[in-house]
Design a protein around this motif. Structure first.
Motif, PDB file in Angstrom:
ATOM      1  N   ASP A  31      40.496  19.006  93.299  1.00  0.00           N
ATOM      2  CA  ASP A  31      40.955  18.294  94.362  1.00  0.00           C
ATOM      3  C   ASP A  31      41.359  19.215  95.532  1.00  0.00           C
ATOM      4  OD1 ASP A  31      40.404  15.918  93.173  1.00  0.00           O
ATOM      5  OD2 ASP A  31      42.348  16.076  92.069  1.00  0.00           O
ATOM      6  N   ALA A  32      42.174  20.122  95.092  1.00  0.00           N
ATOM      7  CA  ALA A  32      42.764  21.130  96.179  1.00  0.00           C
ATOM      8  C   ALA A  32      41.605  21.768  96.757  1.00  0.00           C
ATOM      9  CB  ALA A  32      43.727  22.271  95.545  1.00  0.00           C
ATOM     10  N   LEU A  33      40.617  22.315  96.225  1.00  0.00           N
ATOM     11  CA  LEU A  33      39.367  22.855  96.712  1.00  0.00           C
ATOM     12  C   LEU A  33      38.913  22.045  97.766  1.00  0.00           C
ATOM     13  CD1 LEU A  33      37.327  25.046  97.206  1.00  0.00           C
ATOM     14  CD2 LEU A  33      36.058  24.239  95.119  1.00  0.00           C
ATOM     15  N   LEU A  34      38.645  20.737  97.599  1.00  0.00           N
ATOM     16  CA  LEU A  34      37.891  19.975  98.521  1.00  0.00           C
ATOM     17  C   LEU A  34      39.076  19.665  99.713  1.00  0.00           C
ATOM     18  CD1 LEU A  34      36.253  17.295  96.443  1.00  0.00           C
ATOM     19  CD2 LEU A  34      35.201  18.942  97.590  1.00  0.00           C
ATOM     20  N   ALA A  35      40.312  19.592  99.368  1.00  0.00           N
ATOM     21  CA  ALA A  35      41.262  19.267 100.470  1.00  0.00           C
ATOM     22  C   ALA A  35      41.022  20.320 101.306  1.00  0.00           C
ATOM     23  CB  ALA A  35      42.654  19.175  99.674  1.00  0.00           C
ATOM     24  N   LEU A  36      40.858  21.834 100.966  1.00  0.00           N
ATOM     25  CA  LEU A  36      41.127  22.924 101.869  1.00  0.00           C
ATOM     26  C   LEU A  36      39.815  22.850 102.759  1.00  0.00           C
ATOM     27  CD1 LEU A  36      42.334  25.591  99.179  1.00  0.00           C
ATOM     28  CD2 LEU A  36      43.384  24.990 101.461  1.00  0.00           C
ATOM     29  N   LYS A  37      38.825  22.379 102.141  1.00  0.00           N
ATOM     30  CA  LYS A  37      37.357  22.657 102.792  1.00  0.00           C
ATOM     31  C   LYS A  37      37.491  21.400 103.995  1.00  0.00           C
ATOM     32  CE  LYS A  37      34.308  24.764  99.425  1.00  0.00           C
ATOM     33  NZ  LYS A  37      33.201  24.721  98.844  1.00  0.00           N
ATOM     34  N   THR A  38      38.078  20.479 103.946  1.00  0.00           N
ATOM     35  CA  THR A  38      38.323  19.355 104.686  1.00  0.00           C
ATOM     36  C   THR A  38      39.361  19.743 105.849  1.00  0.00           C
ATOM     37  OG1 THR A  38      39.310  17.979 103.022  1.00  0.00           O
ATOM     38  CG2 THR A  38      36.793  17.904 103.413  1.00  0.00           C
ATOM     39  N   SER A  39      40.140  20.724 105.992  1.00  0.00           N
ATOM     40  CA  SER A  39      41.118  20.841 106.389  1.00  0.00           C
ATOM     41  C   SER A  39      41.018  22.065 107.288  1.00  0.00           C
ATOM     42  CB  SER A  39      42.461  21.188 105.370  1.00  0.00           C
ATOM     43  OG  SER A  39      43.738  21.630 106.342  1.00  0.00           O
ATOM     44  N   ASP A  40      42.013  22.089 108.543  1.00  0.00           N
ATOM     45  CA  ASP A  40      41.556  23.109 109.564  1.00  0.00           C
ATOM     46  C   ASP A  40      42.789  23.850 109.035  1.00  0.00           C
ATOM     47  OD1 ASP A  40      39.522  22.221 111.068  1.00  0.00           O
ATOM     48  OD2 ASP A  40      41.223  20.883 112.344  1.00  0.00           O
ATOM     49  N   ASP A  41      43.553  23.967 108.271  1.00  0.00           N
ATOM     50  CA  ASP A  41      44.904  24.747 107.768  1.00  0.00           C
ATOM     51  C   ASP A  41      44.194  25.614 106.679  1.00  0.00           C
ATOM     52  OD1 ASP A  41      47.245  25.999 107.799  1.00  0.00           O
ATOM     53  OD2 ASP A  41      48.246  24.209 107.358  1.00  0.00           O
ATOM     54  N   HIS A  42      45.070  26.764 106.449  1.00  0.00           N
ATOM     55  CA  HIS A  42      44.518  27.799 105.493  1.00  0.00           C
ATOM     56  C   HIS A  42      45.311  27.355 104.258  1.00  0.00           C
ATOM     57  CE1 HIS A  42      41.813  29.958 107.661  1.00  0.00           C
ATOM     58  NE2 HIS A  42      42.774  30.315 108.464  1.00  0.00           N
ATOM     59  N   PHE A  43      46.502  26.601 104.132  1.00  0.00           N
ATOM     60  CA  PHE A  43      47.313  26.068 103.170  1.00  0.00           C
ATOM     61  C   PHE A  43      47.248  24.473 102.989  1.00  0.00           C
ATOM     62  CE2 PHE A  43      48.615  30.277 103.960  1.00  0.00           C
ATOM     63  CZ  PHE A  43      48.801  30.928 102.736  1.00  0.00           C
ATOM     64  N   ILE A  44      47.394  24.080 101.782  1.00  0.00           N
ATOM     65  CA  ILE A  44      47.375  22.466 101.857  1.00  0.00           C
ATOM     66  C   ILE A  44      48.707  22.458 100.855  1.00  0.00           C
ATOM     67  CG2 ILE A  44      46.841  20.784 100.070  1.00  0.00           C
ATOM     68  CD1 ILE A  44      44.877  21.133 102.485  1.00  0.00           C
ATOM     69  N   SER A  45      49.617  21.713 101.375  1.00  0.00           N
ATOM     70  CA  SER A  45      50.925  21.388 100.767  1.00  0.00           C
ATOM     71  C   SER A  45      51.000  20.357  99.565  1.00  0.00           C
ATOM     72  CB  SER A  45      51.899  20.686 101.722  1.00  0.00           C
ATOM     73  OG  SER A  45      51.461  19.516 102.294  1.00  0.00           O
ATOM     74  N   VAL A  46      51.540  20.874  98.525  1.00  0.00           N
ATOM     75  CA  VAL A  46      51.818  19.903  97.367  1.00  0.00           C
ATOM     76  C   VAL A  46      52.972  19.313  97.164  1.00  0.00           C
ATOM     77  CG1 VAL A  46      51.058  20.021  94.826  1.00  0.00           C
ATOM     78  CG2 VAL A  46      50.138  21.622  96.067  1.00  0.00           C
ATOM     79  N   TRP A  47      52.893  17.811  96.639  1.00  0.00           N
ATOM     80  CA  TRP A  47      54.060  17.164  96.636  1.00  0.00           C
ATOM     81  C   TRP A  47      54.102  16.412  95.340  1.00  0.00           C
ATOM     82  CZ3 TRP A  47      57.133  16.404 101.333  1.00  0.00           C
ATOM     83  CH2 TRP A  47      56.605  17.314 102.492  1.00  0.00           C
ATOM     84  N   CYS A  48      55.612  16.189  95.092  1.00  0.00           N
ATOM     85  CA  CYS A  48      55.978  15.265  93.856  1.00  0.00           C
ATOM     86  C   CYS A  48      56.844  14.414  94.223  1.00  0.00           C
ATOM     87  CB  CYS A  48      56.261  16.208  92.690  1.00  0.00           C
ATOM     88  SG  CYS A  48      57.673  16.958  92.991  1.00  0.00           S
ATOM     89  N   CYS A  49      57.044  13.197  93.456  1.00  0.00           N
ATOM     90  CA  CYS A  49      58.156  12.404  93.627  1.00  0.00           C
ATOM     91  C   CYS A  49      59.459  12.833  92.861  1.00  0.00           C
ATOM     92  CB  CYS A  49      57.667  10.983  92.964  1.00  0.00           C
ATOM     93  SG  CYS A  49      56.214  10.163  93.819  1.00  0.00           S
ATOM     94  N   THR A  50      60.516  12.655  93.560  1.00  0.00           N
ATOM     95  CA  THR A  50      61.688  13.146  93.084  1.00  0.00           C
ATOM     96  C   THR A  50      62.623  12.221  92.579  1.00  0.00           C
ATOM     97  OG1 THR A  50      62.745  13.431  95.478  1.00  0.00           O
ATOM     98  CG2 THR A  50      61.678  15.269  94.302  1.00  0.00           C
TER      99      THR A  50
END
Length: 390
Positions: A31-50
């Motif tokens: 999922d992260a790989l696909l997100a990076l390939k469809t983003s203009d940014d070099h990093f994808i932020s990862v989130w969790c519910c707190t």
């Protein structure tokens, strides 16, 4: 004047920053790989519910801070290094189904939420302490997003809230715009300021590229690069995380099979030269690692990839094929991201900003490697200067 500049609220630096695109902590590496390939940014932020009812970093409104929190960031380099593990080289498609949490260990503590009213000085202290990305809510007191224009395409909401993040580059760029306020240190040499770090990551040009994997991973954490030197310590080039982030996951096969020198050619020439590409395939076959070819079909076989995502993926690859690498320029002795010990602080800042990197190599006239100047050490100089003024 310099003191008042660093008393400015950090929200001033968020104007025009795009909203972060969230990826759930329950996602897979694929999922992260696909997100990076469809983003203009070099990093994808990862989130969790707190689901926390209070937070020391979000006093900006009365809402429960139970939406999501950014717990890390993922880049293509993280994925490439992960795939370089021997077991993952044998079955990369299975490796991509692994949980993303396996990649978050290297980014723990590198991302931190701050209040938008925090001062620039407070944020600089966070960065000096080890934080790389500062997460700031994009939300005005009346609940409407005023700091940014709405992003094009899908709006990236975090349960009604949006966030952006600031990097070391953002802070250095901001300081550079007001460098006249720091005239007493701006013209001093990096040598006299004692900010040349000689604890560098380096590999020999003739070494196996597989021996660079740990150094590449560490350079990503340090936001630096891996120097490639010859037997006499002369700087030949670099293996840069920035360059690798413009590549795709198949570079893992090159790292596993090539020498460091051939790897530089593989990633630096706008795409692998034909003869080196053939060499990689031959060596994969010799080591019975032909499963790496599965990666070529990963994007097309993933049902979650829309036509828009596929188009964006193709654009990402095209971006790599047009990339001018800093390593190749340095092989030709062009001083793109190198300086000398007597280079001024402001000159080094301009060099780094111009080439979108967080460091500049320091070399002598004979191209022997002295060390590296990083954004973090530059920020320490500004911090110490303010303490002196205070």
């Amino acid at each position: 004047m310099a003191v008042s500049l660093l008393a400015r609220e950090i929200s001033d630096l968020c104007l025009g920053k795009p909203a972060l695109r969230p990826l759930s902590v329950s996602s897979t590496i694929g999922d992260a790989l696909l997100a990076l390939k469809t983003s203009d940014d070099h990093f994808i932020s990862v989130w969790c519910c707190t689901h926390s009812s209070s937070s020391s970093t979000s006093s900006d409104d009365d809402d429960d801070v139970d939406a999501r929190r950014c717990v890390g960031k993922i880049s293509m380099v993280d994925i490439i290094c992960f795939l370089c593990n021997e077991e993952n080289l044998k079955s990369p498609s299975s490796a991509l189904k692994s949980p993303i949490t396996l990649l978050l260990k290297s980014s723990q503590g590198l991302v931190k939420h701050v209040d938008p009213h925090s001062s620039l000085l407070e944020v600089i202290d966070e960065i000096i302490g080890g934080t790389q990305n500062i997460v700031v809510p994009i939300k005005a007191e009346n609940g409407r997003k005023l700091l940014n224009k709405p992003p094009s395409g899908p709006t990236h909401h975090h349960e009604g809230r949006e966030y952006c993040w600031l990097t070391q580059e953002d802070i250095i760029r901001y300081l550079l715009s007001s460098i006249g306020l720091f005239s007493t240190i701006a013209s001093l040499s990096v040598d006299s300021l004692n900010i040349i770090d000689d604890q560098i990551l380096s590999v020999n040009y003739h070494s196996l590229a597989s021996s660079t994997r740990d150094a590449i991973a560490l350079s990503l954490v340090r936001q630096t690069s891996v120097a490639v030197v010859d037997d006499d310590g002369i700087l030949i080039g670099e293996i840069s995380p920035f360059t690798l982030s413009c590549c795709d996951e198949s570079v893992a096969a090159a790292i596993a099979t090539l020498s460091t020198g051939d790897l530089m050619s593989y990633i630096d020439c706008g795409g692998p030269p034909e003869e080196i590409g053939k060499l990689v395939k031959e060596r994969l076959k010799e080591r019975n690692l032909q499963g790496m070819r599965e990666l070529e079909d990963f994007g097309s076989n993933n049902d979650s990839s829309s036509d828009d995502e596929a188009l964006a993926t193709n654009k990402k690859v095209a971006k790599f094929t047009r990339c001018n690498s800093y390593s190749s320029r340095m092989v030709r002795r062009a001083e793109a991201i190198v300086c000398h010990p007597k280079s001024s602080l402001v000159a080094v800042m301009i060099q780094a900003i111009a080439h979108r990197v967080n460091y500049v190599w320091v070399i002598e006239d004979d191209c022997s490697l002295v060390g590296i100047v990083t954004f973090c050490n530059i920020l320490k100089v500004f911090r110490e200067h303010l303490e002196f003024l205070g």
